[in-house]
Enzyme design. Structure first.
Site, PDB file in Angstrom:
ATOM      1  N   ASP A  92       0.927  -1.116   0.037  1.00  0.00           N
ATOM      2  CA  ASP A  92       0.004   0.038   0.084  1.00  0.00           C
ATOM      3  C   ASP A  92       0.954   1.023   0.049  1.00  0.00           C
ATOM      4  OD1 ASP A  92      -1.910  -1.793   0.313  1.00  0.00           O
ATOM      5  OD2 ASP A  92      -2.807  -0.756   1.950  1.00  0.00           O
ATOM      6  N   HIS A 149       4.665  -7.525  -0.011  1.00  0.00           N
ATOM      7  CA  HIS A 149       4.269  -8.701  -0.771  1.00  0.00           C
ATOM      8  C   HIS A 149       5.099  -9.169  -2.030  1.00  0.00           C
ATOM      9  CE1 HIS A 149       0.546  -9.736   2.160  1.00  0.00           C
ATOM     10  NE2 HIS A 149       1.006  -8.448   2.485  1.00  0.00           N
ATOM     11  N   SER A 254       8.526   2.943   5.365  1.00  0.00           N
ATOM     12  CA  SER A 254       9.417   3.582   4.692  1.00  0.00           C
ATOM     13  C   SER A 254       9.173   3.207   3.087  1.00  0.00           C
ATOM     14  CB  SER A 254      10.882   3.375   4.826  1.00  0.00           C
ATOM     15  OG  SER A 254      11.888   4.110   3.915  1.00  0.00           O
TER      16      SER A 254
END
Length: 289
Positions: A92, A149, A254
Site C-alpha cells: 500500500d 508482498h 518507509s
C-alpha cells in the site's frame, strides 16, 4: 526551497539517525498498557487509520505499537489482480517514481538519480541483470498497511543487508538529499521468477526501528556492515514464495523498490508519480516479445 524545508534538510544531516531509531523502536515495543494504548490511539487518530479492514479492529488488543503498526488485514481486504501474468503492487502507499533504469541509474526526483549498483550494495555483478530494466518505487505513509508482498511468484536466491544512514523519506528529502535510497539502510531481496531476476529492496528511514523478512525474521547483523545471505546453495532447502505472499514488513514505515530486467514488464499506463496504490493491484503486465 522554503526556509522551513532548508531547516528540515539541515536537521537530517545533524540528527543521530540510528540512536533516534533505537529509542523509538524501544518505545514501539513497550507493553505497558498505559503507554501503548495512548500511543496507538493517538496515532490512529492522527493518521486516520482505517481499522475496519484489520483482522483485529480493537486498538487496545495489540500487545505493543509495533504489533498495531504491522497489523494483518482481513481475508479478502486486498484482492489480487486477475489479469493474465499481472505483476502485483508489493505494498500500500503511493508511487514515488517508476520507469526505465537508464545508464545504470534510477530516477529519484527532478534533478536527482542514484546508482543501481550502489542501491544493491555496490555489487556490479548483482546489478548487471537489471541494467536497462525497469523500476518502481512505492512509498508507504504512516497510515498504510506496512507489510510487503511478492509482485510475482519467485524463489529466493540472495538477501543482502546494506548498512547506511536513516534519512527521512518523503518528497522533500527525495528532492534534496542526493542518492537518498542508495544511502539509507536497506535489505535487498533477489528472486528468480517467470520474468527473470527480480529484486525487492526494503529501504529504511528515520524512526524505522527494523526490517523483517518472513524467512529470516529481524534482519539485524551484529555489526552494521554489509552482509550477504545466499539461499541457492545445495545444502539449503529452496525458499519459494507465491505471488501475493508476504515477503517482509517495516516496523515503522518507509519504501519498497522493485527491479526487473530489460524487456520484461510494461507498467500500468494509469500509474505515475504520486499515484495511490494498494497491495495486489496490477503494477505491470508482461512485455510482449
Amino acid at each position: 526551497m522554503s526556509f522551513k524545508d532548508r531547516l528540515f534538510i539541515c536537521s537530517q544531516y545533524l540528527l543521530p539517525h540510528h540512536l533516534l531509531s533505537r529509542l523509538i523502536g524501544f518505545a514501539a515495543d513497550c507493553r505497558a498498557t498505559w503507554f501503548k494504548d495512548r500511543l496507538i490511539a493517538w496515532f490512529a487518530r492522527r493518521y486516520q487509520v482505517d481499522m475496519r479492514e484489520a483482522q483485529v479492529e480493537d486498538l487496545q488488543a495489540y500487545e505493543h505499537f509495533n504489533a498495531f503498526f504491522t497489523r494483518a488485514l482481513k481475508d479478502g481486504a486486498r484482492p489480487l489482480a486477475q489479469e493474465p501474468g499481472a505483476v502485483l503492487c508489493p505494498a500500500d502507499g503511493a508511487i514515488s517514481q517508476l520507469g526505465p533504469i537508464e545508464h545504470g541509474r534510477i530516477f529519484q526526483a527532478k534533478g536527482h538519480s542514484y546508482s543501481l549498483a550502489e542501491l544493491l550494495g555496490g555489487d556490479a555483478e548483482l546489478a548487471a541483470p537489471f541494467m536497462g530494466g525497469d523500476f518502481a518505487t512505492v512509498y508507504l505513509s504512516p497510515r498504510d498497511y506496512h507489510r510487503v508482498h511478492m509482485p510475482l511468484a519467485g524463489t529466493l536466491r540472495e538477501m543482502v543487508y546494506v548498512p547506511g544512514r536513516l534519512f527521512s523519506v518523503n518528497q522533500t528529502t527525495a528532492e534534496n538529499v542526493p542518492e537518498l535510497f542508495a544511502r539509507n539502510e536497506r535489505v535487498v531481496c533477489l528472486f528468480d521468477t517467470e520474468r527473470g531476476p527480480m529484486a525487492v529492496v526494503l529501504v529504511g528511514a528515520m524512526i524505522v526501528a527494523s526490517i523483517e523478512t518472513v524467512w529470516a525474521g529481524l534482519v539485524t547483523p551484529p555489526k552494521r556492515e554489509l552482509k550477504t545471505f545466499r539461499y541457492d546453495e545445495a545444502a539449503r532447502a529452496p525458499i519459494r514464495l507465491e505471488k501475493g505472499a508476504e515477503l517482509g514488513r517495516f516496523k515503522l514505515g518507509s519504501t519498497a523498490i522493485v527491479l526487473f530486467g530489460p524487456q520484461q514488464v510494461a507498467f500500468n499506463d494509469g500509474l505515475g508519480a504520486a499515484s495511490p496504490v494498494r497491495m495486489g493491484e496490477c503494477l505491470a503486465l508482461p512485455k510482449q516479445a
